[in-house]
Design an enzyme around this catalytic site. Structure first.
Site, PDB file in Angstrom:
ATOM      1  N   SER A  11       0.800  -1.221   0.000  1.00  0.00           N
ATOM      2  CA  SER A  11       0.000   0.000   0.000  1.00  0.00           C
ATOM      3  C   SER A  11       0.833   1.272   0.000  1.00  0.00           C
ATOM      4  CB  SER A  11      -0.942   0.000   1.213  1.00  0.00           C
ATOM      5  OG  SER A  11      -0.180  -0.185   2.387  1.00  0.00           O
ATOM      6  N   SER A  12       2.128   1.166   0.276  1.00  0.00           N
ATOM      7  CA  SER A  12       2.953   2.390   0.293  1.00  0.00           C
ATOM      8  C   SER A  12       4.423   2.056   0.076  1.00  0.00           C
ATOM      9  CB  SER A  12       2.792   3.121   1.640  1.00  0.00           C
ATOM     10  OG  SER A  12       3.317   2.320   2.667  1.00  0.00           O
ATOM     11  N   GLY A  13       5.257   3.085   0.070  1.00  0.00           N
ATOM     12  CA  GLY A  13       6.702   2.948   0.077  1.00  0.00           C
ATOM     13  C   GLY A  13       7.264   2.038  -1.008  1.00  0.00           C
ATOM     14  N   TYR A 195      14.241  -4.851  15.503  1.00  0.00           N
ATOM     15  CA  TYR A 195      14.161  -4.682  14.041  1.00  0.00           C
ATOM     16  C   TYR A 195      15.356  -5.370  13.386  1.00  0.00           C
ATOM     17  CZ  TYR A 195      13.886  -2.422   9.461  1.00  0.00           C
ATOM     18  OH  TYR A 195      13.813  -2.185   8.104  1.00  0.00           O
TER      19      TYR A 195
HETATM   20  N1  LIG Z   1      12.790   2.619   4.203  1.00  0.00           N
HETATM   21  C1  LIG Z   1      14.000   2.092   4.336  1.00  0.00           C
HETATM   22  O1  LIG Z   1      15.029   2.798   4.376  1.00  0.00           O
HETATM   23  C2  LIG Z   1      14.141   0.620   4.444  1.00  0.00           C
HETATM   24  C3  LIG Z   1      13.056  -0.225   4.474  1.00  0.00           C
HETATM   25  N2  LIG Z   1      13.249  -1.584   4.555  1.00  0.00           N
HETATM   26  C4  LIG Z   1      12.126  -2.510   4.559  1.00  0.00           C
HETATM   27  O2  LIG Z   1      11.316  -2.260   3.443  1.00  0.00           O
HETATM   28  C5  LIG Z   1      10.001  -2.763   3.688  1.00  0.00           C
HETATM   29  C6  LIG Z   1       8.990  -1.737   3.246  1.00  0.00           C
HETATM   30  O3  LIG Z   1       9.107  -0.610   4.093  1.00  0.00           O
HETATM   31  P1  LIG Z   1       8.976   0.896   3.579  1.00  0.00           P
HETATM   32  O4  LIG Z   1       8.438   0.912   2.221  1.00  0.00           O
HETATM   33  O5  LIG Z   1      10.237   1.580   3.878  1.00  0.00           O
HETATM   34  O6  LIG Z   1       7.946   1.483   4.639  1.00  0.00           O
HETATM   35  P2  LIG Z   1       6.380   1.794   4.535  1.00  0.00           P
HETATM   36  O7  LIG Z   1       5.972   2.045   5.941  1.00  0.00           O
HETATM   37  O8  LIG Z   1       6.115   2.798   3.502  1.00  0.00           O
HETATM   38  O9  LIG Z   1       5.786   0.418   4.026  1.00  0.00           O
HETATM   39  C7  LIG Z   1       5.584  -0.666   4.859  1.00  0.00           C
HETATM   40  C8  LIG Z   1       4.443  -1.472   4.292  1.00  0.00           C
HETATM   41  O10 LIG Z   1       4.241  -2.609   5.137  1.00  0.00           O
HETATM   42  C9  LIG Z   1       2.874  -2.628   5.508  1.00  0.00           C
HETATM   43  N3  LIG Z   1       2.672  -3.242   6.804  1.00  0.00           N
HETATM   44  C10 LIG Z   1       3.159  -2.847   7.993  1.00  0.00           C
HETATM   45  N4  LIG Z   1       2.703  -3.669   8.958  1.00  0.00           N
HETATM   46  C11 LIG Z   1       1.916  -4.580   8.358  1.00  0.00           C
HETATM   47  C12 LIG Z   1       1.147  -5.662   8.805  1.00  0.00           C
HETATM   48  N5  LIG Z   1       1.086  -5.978  10.091  1.00  0.00           N
HETATM   49  N6  LIG Z   1       0.453  -6.399   7.916  1.00  0.00           N
HETATM   50  C13 LIG Z   1       0.496  -6.092   6.594  1.00  0.00           C
HETATM   51  N7  LIG Z   1       1.184  -5.062   6.098  1.00  0.00           N
HETATM   52  C14 LIG Z   1       1.880  -4.318   6.969  1.00  0.00           C
HETATM   53  C15 LIG Z   1       2.436  -1.175   5.524  1.00  0.00           C
HETATM   54  O11 LIG Z   1       1.021  -1.113   5.471  1.00  0.00           O
HETATM   55  P3  LIG Z   1       0.203   0.207   5.937  1.00  0.00           P
HETATM   56  O12 LIG Z   1       0.133   1.021   4.696  1.00  0.00           O
HETATM   57  O13 LIG Z   1      -1.101  -0.348   6.368  1.00  0.00           O
HETATM   58  O14 LIG Z   1       0.994   0.820   7.044  1.00  0.00           O
HETATM   59  C16 LIG Z   1       3.137  -0.684   4.278  1.00  0.00           C
HETATM   60  O15 LIG Z   1       2.425  -1.016   3.125  1.00  0.00           O
HETATM   61  C17 LIG Z   1       9.962  -3.107   5.163  1.00  0.00           C
HETATM   62  O16 LIG Z   1      10.097  -4.492   5.342  1.00  0.00           O
HETATM   63  C18 LIG Z   1      11.175  -2.382   5.732  1.00  0.00           C
HETATM   64  O17 LIG Z   1      11.669  -3.016   6.891  1.00  0.00           O
HETATM   65  C19 LIG Z   1      14.502  -2.119   4.587  1.00  0.00           C
HETATM   66  C20 LIG Z   1      15.599  -1.323   4.552  1.00  0.00           C
HETATM   67  C21 LIG Z   1      15.507   0.110   4.474  1.00  0.00           C
HETATM   68  C1  LIG Z   2      21.642  14.703   9.035  1.00  0.00           C
HETATM   69  C2  LIG Z   2      20.774  13.713   9.663  1.00  0.00           C
HETATM   70  C3  LIG Z   2      19.615  14.152  10.473  1.00  0.00           C
HETATM   71  C4  LIG Z   2      21.029  12.446   9.465  1.00  0.00           C
HETATM   72  C5  LIG Z   2      20.223  11.383  10.086  1.00  0.00           C
HETATM   73  C6  LIG Z   2      20.574  10.156   9.454  1.00  0.00           C
HETATM   74  C7  LIG Z   2      19.921   8.930  10.077  1.00  0.00           C
HETATM   75  C8  LIG Z   2      18.553   9.236  10.638  1.00  0.00           C
HETATM   76  C9  LIG Z   2      19.893   7.900   8.987  1.00  0.00           C
HETATM   77  C10 LIG Z   2      21.334   7.581   8.516  1.00  0.00           C
HETATM   78  C11 LIG Z   2      21.315   6.153   8.020  1.00  0.00           C
HETATM   79  C12 LIG Z   2      19.849   5.792   8.049  1.00  0.00           C
HETATM   80  C13 LIG Z   2      19.396   4.381   7.925  1.00  0.00           C
HETATM   81  C14 LIG Z   2      18.183   3.992   8.460  1.00  0.00           C
HETATM   82  C15 LIG Z   2      17.389   4.930   9.285  1.00  0.00           C
HETATM   83  C16 LIG Z   2      17.822   6.390   9.223  1.00  0.00           C
HETATM   84  C17 LIG Z   2      19.329   6.509   9.282  1.00  0.00           C
HETATM   85  C18 LIG Z   2      19.842   5.953  10.593  1.00  0.00           C
HETATM   86  C19 LIG Z   2      17.702   2.564   8.367  1.00  0.00           C
HETATM   87  C20 LIG Z   2      18.118   1.899   9.668  1.00  0.00           C
HETATM   88  C21 LIG Z   2      16.173   2.487   8.242  1.00  0.00           C
HETATM   89  C22 LIG Z   2      15.666   1.085   8.210  1.00  0.00           C
HETATM   90  C23 LIG Z   2      16.524   0.103   7.554  1.00  0.00           C
HETATM   91  O1  LIG Z   2      16.082  -1.009   7.350  1.00  0.00           O
HETATM   92  C24 LIG Z   2      17.921   0.394   7.179  1.00  0.00           C
HETATM   93  C25 LIG Z   2      18.278   1.861   7.162  1.00  0.00           C
HETATM   94  C26 LIG Z   2      19.789   2.050   7.092  1.00  0.00           C
HETATM   95  C27 LIG Z   2      20.204   3.492   7.052  1.00  0.00           C
END
Ligand SMILES: NC(=O)C1=CN([C@@H]2O[C@H](COP(=O)(O)OP(=O)(O)OC[C@H]3O[C@@H](n4cnc5c(N)ncnc54)[C@H](OP(=O)(O)O)[C@@H]3O)[C@@H](O)[C@H]2O)C=CC1
Ligand SMILES: CC(C)=CCC[C@@H](C)[C@H]1CC[C@H]2C3=C(CC[C@]12C)[C@@]1(C)CCC(=O)C[C@@H]1CC3
Length: 326
Positions: A11-13, A195
């Protein structure tokens, strides 16, 4: 033959960006099923996808990966609709109640660990407070790992079929670290990095799934999307409104010169997930984590990195999760 694909957390991201990219790659030849916990958000996602790909086949199934009964109910529905599943993207994930340690962050800034800290979010800068679900399981373990394991087990009849291959594709993280995981506490009830533990468990489980299922034509791979601006990352600094993140973008583009893991947009983050869709699963390395990467000039590519995983530990984990599911 059309390919049937199910994406959790669509649904997102990154999940939604992946769906968009899959449909752009092959608008007619896919049957895409969005598995989401919130029906309204799922409908909005479907409408957005159909707006850019009006002839695409996109369906919805309600599924909350943090609930055993919801996963089992959704799997029944998927089996009723499809007699085979070619790709299962295990992408839904949460990082609730994060704590960002500002002191550890500044210590990291002036140390030799600076690049690792930005690439992985490691160095003790990030911890979380977990909760217990109605099923009595740790929420992060359940949502990120165990709900997906149950889903795979329930969908086994449509994932394993003679003469055809199917692929499981996990969205893991560079934050997955062996030091956060213990086979004596697979749910991470006792520590402060649930996490990281859950994502390392995904890496281990993928390895074990390959050992157990490759002979039945089912292959599992692990991806890392890099650091992507999504609602998950906005939640890490809740006092930081989204526009401040936008103001930081020029700084992040500079940091990208040091670490190509700063993919930043969901589109870029979905790179490795899409790349795996185009590969022959037999050619993939079960010990590799396929990393979405973006160069300083904004070019996307996929880099395999060897995972720090142990075959014996992966077997212990799969046995433990099987026991949890009994
Ligand atoms: N963003 C980043 O930097 C990183 C993200 N990831 C991983 O990427 C994946 C996607 O995350 P991201 O796109 O960043 O974040 P978002 O929050 O945008 O997306 C997460 C998605 O997972 C869904 N979700 C959460 N909980 C549940 C649940 N209980 N049942 C079904 N769906 C669920 C959310 O649904 P809803 O819309 O309802 O909240 C949403 O669609 C995750 O596994 C995250 O750990 C990994 C590394 C880095
Ligand atoms: C200047 C400023 C405010 C910097 C902040 C940086 C941090 C908040 C990010 C730097 C690397 C990032 C990172 C994640 C979260 C945000 C940071 C710590 C994750 C841990 C998010 C979830 C993941 O699965 C991996 C990401 C790796 C890098």
């Amino acid at each position: 033959m059309t390919k049937v694909i199910l994406v959790t957390g669509a649904s997102s991201g990154i999940g939604l960006a992946l769906c968009e990219r899959l449909l752009s790659h092959d608008p007619e030849g896919l049957q895409l099923c969005l598995a989401c916990r919130d029906v309204q958000r799922a409908r909005d996602a479907r409408a957005a996808l159909l707006a850019s790909h009006p002839t695409a086949h996109v369906t919805l199934v309600q599924m909350d990966t943090s609930s055993v009964s919801s996963v089992i109910g959704a799997a029944q529905e998927v089996k009723r609709r499809y007699n085979r599943l070619d790709f299962l993207y295990l992408n839904a994930g949460i990082m609730p109640n994060p704590h960002f340690d500002v002191k550890a962050f500044f210590r990291g800034l002036f140390s030799s660990r600076i690049v690792t800290m930005f690439a992985t979010g490691g160095g003790g800068i990030l911890t979380q407070e977990d909760r217990v679900t109605a099923d009595g399981l740790q929420e992060i373990f359940m949502t990120n790992l165990f709900g997906h394991f149950l889903l795979i087990r329930e969908l086994e009849p449509i994932l394993c079929h003679a003469g055809l291959t199917s692929q499981l594709i996990w969205t893991s993280s560079s934050n997955a670290h062996p030091s956060a995981f213990s086979v004596d506490d697979i749910q991470h009830r006792r520590g402060t990095q649930p996490y990281s533990s859950s994502k390392y468990a995904c890496d281990l489980l993928s390895l074990a799934l390959n050992t157990h299922y490759n002979k039945q034509g089912l292959y599992s791979s692990v991806t890392c999307p890099g650091f992507v601006m999504t609602s998950l990352t906005y939640g890490i600094l809740p006092f930081f409104p989204p526009f401040l993140w936008t103001l930081l973008m020029p700084l992040f583009w500079l940091i990208r010169i040091l670490t190509n893991t700063f993919t930043l947009t969901p589109y870029n983050g979905a790179e490795a997930l899409l790349w795996l869709f185009k590969q022959q699963p037999e050619s993939l390395d079960p010990q590799a984590k396929y990393q979405s990467s973006t160069s300083g000039l904004g070019k996307n590519y996929t880099q395999p990195r060897k995972m720090d995983v142990d075959l014996h530990m992966s077997e212990v984990l799969i046995l433990s999760v099987k026991c949890c599911s009994l």
